[in-house]
Design a protein around this motif. Structure first.
Motif, PDB file in Angstrom:
ATOM      1  N   LEU A 114       0.677  -1.517   0.178  1.00  0.00           N
ATOM      2  CA  LEU A 114      -0.382  -0.036   0.076  1.00  0.00           C
ATOM      3  C   LEU A 114       1.045   1.003   0.414  1.00  0.00           C
ATOM      4  N   LYS A 115       1.466   1.201   0.774  1.00  0.00           N
ATOM      5  CA  LYS A 115       2.815   2.155   1.063  1.00  0.00           C
ATOM      6  C   LYS A 115       3.604   3.037  -0.709  1.00  0.00           C
ATOM      7  N   VAL A 116       4.051   1.417  -0.933  1.00  0.00           N
ATOM      8  CA  VAL A 116       4.367   1.634  -2.260  1.00  0.00           C
ATOM      9  C   VAL A 116       3.626   2.355  -3.206  1.00  0.00           C
ATOM     10  N   LEU A 117       2.356   1.975  -3.608  1.00  0.00           N
ATOM     11  CA  LEU A 117       1.718   1.809  -4.842  1.00  0.00           C
ATOM     12  C   LEU A 117       0.780   3.520  -4.289  1.00  0.00           C
ATOM     13  N   ARG A 118       1.015   3.590  -2.677  1.00  0.00           N
ATOM     14  CA  ARG A 118       0.377   5.601  -2.746  1.00  0.00           C
ATOM     15  C   ARG A 118       1.944   6.199  -3.229  1.00  0.00           C
ATOM     16  N   LEU A 119       2.599   5.639  -2.323  1.00  0.00           N
ATOM     17  CA  LEU A 119       4.404   7.387  -3.063  1.00  0.00           C
ATOM     18  C   LEU A 119       4.285   6.711  -4.913  1.00  0.00           C
ATOM     19  N   GLN A 120       4.099   5.870  -5.162  1.00  0.00           N
ATOM     20  CA  GLN A 120       3.768   5.630  -7.121  1.00  0.00           C
ATOM     21  C   GLN A 120       2.259   7.271  -7.534  1.00  0.00           C
ATOM     22  N   LYS A 121       1.689   6.656  -6.751  1.00  0.00           N
ATOM     23  CA  LYS A 121       0.207   7.645  -7.368  1.00  0.00           C
ATOM     24  C   LYS A 121       1.099   9.362  -6.933  1.00  0.00           C
ATOM     25  N   GLY A 122       1.683   9.532  -5.889  1.00  0.00           N
ATOM     26  CA  GLY A 122       1.907  10.554  -5.158  1.00  0.00           C
ATOM     27  C   GLY A 122       1.405  10.798  -4.375  1.00  0.00           C
ATOM     28  N   LEU A 123       0.775  10.471  -3.145  1.00  0.00           N
ATOM     29  CA  LEU A 123       0.263  10.376  -2.450  1.00  0.00           C
ATOM     30  C   LEU A 123       0.406  10.507  -1.074  1.00  0.00           C
ATOM     31  N   LEU A 136      -9.315   0.744  -2.018  1.00  0.00           N
ATOM     32  CA  LEU A 136      -8.251   0.623  -2.326  1.00  0.00           C
ATOM     33  C   LEU A 136      -7.826   0.077  -3.459  1.00  0.00           C
ATOM     34  N   ALA A 137      -7.881  -0.686  -3.558  1.00  0.00           N
ATOM     35  CA  ALA A 137      -7.744  -1.887  -5.835  1.00  0.00           C
ATOM     36  C   ALA A 137      -8.557  -0.412  -6.868  1.00  0.00           C
ATOM     37  N   ASP A 138      -9.218  -0.040  -6.239  1.00  0.00           N
ATOM     38  CA  ASP A 138      -9.623   1.088  -7.449  1.00  0.00           C
ATOM     39  C   ASP A 138      -8.797   2.441  -7.098  1.00  0.00           C
ATOM     40  N   LEU A 139      -8.654   2.879  -6.351  1.00  0.00           N
ATOM     41  CA  LEU A 139      -7.739   3.897  -6.178  1.00  0.00           C
ATOM     42  C   LEU A 139      -6.475   3.759  -6.685  1.00  0.00           C
ATOM     43  N   PHE A 140      -5.704   3.045  -6.350  1.00  0.00           N
ATOM     44  CA  PHE A 140      -4.468   2.299  -7.235  1.00  0.00           C
ATOM     45  C   PHE A 140      -4.752   1.470  -8.394  1.00  0.00           C
ATOM     46  N   GLU A 141      -5.715   1.618  -8.582  1.00  0.00           N
ATOM     47  CA  GLU A 141      -6.003   1.157 -10.345  1.00  0.00           C
ATOM     48  C   GLU A 141      -5.053  -0.316 -10.599  1.00  0.00           C
ATOM     49  N   VAL A 142      -5.323  -1.164  -9.601  1.00  0.00           N
ATOM     50  CA  VAL A 142      -4.861  -2.924  -9.270  1.00  0.00           C
ATOM     51  C   VAL A 142      -6.031  -3.393  -9.084  1.00  0.00           C
ATOM     52  N   PRO A 143      -5.756  -4.962  -9.351  1.00  0.00           N
ATOM     53  CA  PRO A 143      -7.002  -6.070  -8.751  1.00  0.00           C
ATOM     54  C   PRO A 143      -6.180  -5.673  -7.019  1.00  0.00           C
ATOM     55  N   ALA A 144      -7.535  -6.604  -6.701  1.00  0.00           N
ATOM     56  CA  ALA A 144      -7.411  -6.723  -4.898  1.00  0.00           C
ATOM     57  C   ALA A 144      -6.451  -7.343  -4.616  1.00  0.00           C
ATOM     58  N   HIS A 145      -6.296  -8.335  -5.429  1.00  0.00           N
ATOM     59  CA  HIS A 145      -5.191  -9.838  -4.709  1.00  0.00           C
ATOM     60  C   HIS A 145      -4.629  -8.887  -5.236  1.00  0.00           C
ATOM     61  N   LYS A 146      -3.660  -8.182  -5.595  1.00  0.00           N
ATOM     62  CA  LYS A 146      -2.126  -7.603  -5.756  1.00  0.00           C
ATOM     63  C   LYS A 146      -2.378  -6.418  -4.152  1.00  0.00           C
TER      64      LYS A 146
END
Length: 73
Positions: free
Chosen positions: A4-13, A47-57
């Protein structure tokens, strides 16, 4: 570091911005991101929608080297 942190940082959030986008408190978001609290299915889907990934990721472990992290930051 959590996925989650990696995805959040990738989005610049920030934690605050990410939590506002999915409708939870920043305290709860931080607890989910650090693994001290679990998320319900509705939050997982948001969270999956926000980060544009499948939930299992969101449940995969993150293994990377410092160089890979430099691309995120």
């Amino acid at each position: 570091m959590s996925i989650l942190k990696v995805l959040r940082l990738q989005k610049g959030l920030t934690i605050r911005t990410a939590s506002q986008k999915i409708g939870i408190s920043s305290t709860k978001y931080h607890a989910i991101e650090t693994g001290t609290q679990t998320a319900d299915i509705e939050t997982i889907n948001k969270l999956a929608d926000l980060f544009e990934v499948p939930a299992h990721k969101l449940f995969e472990s993150v293994k990377f080297k410092a160089k890979a992290m430099e691309k995120v930051i």
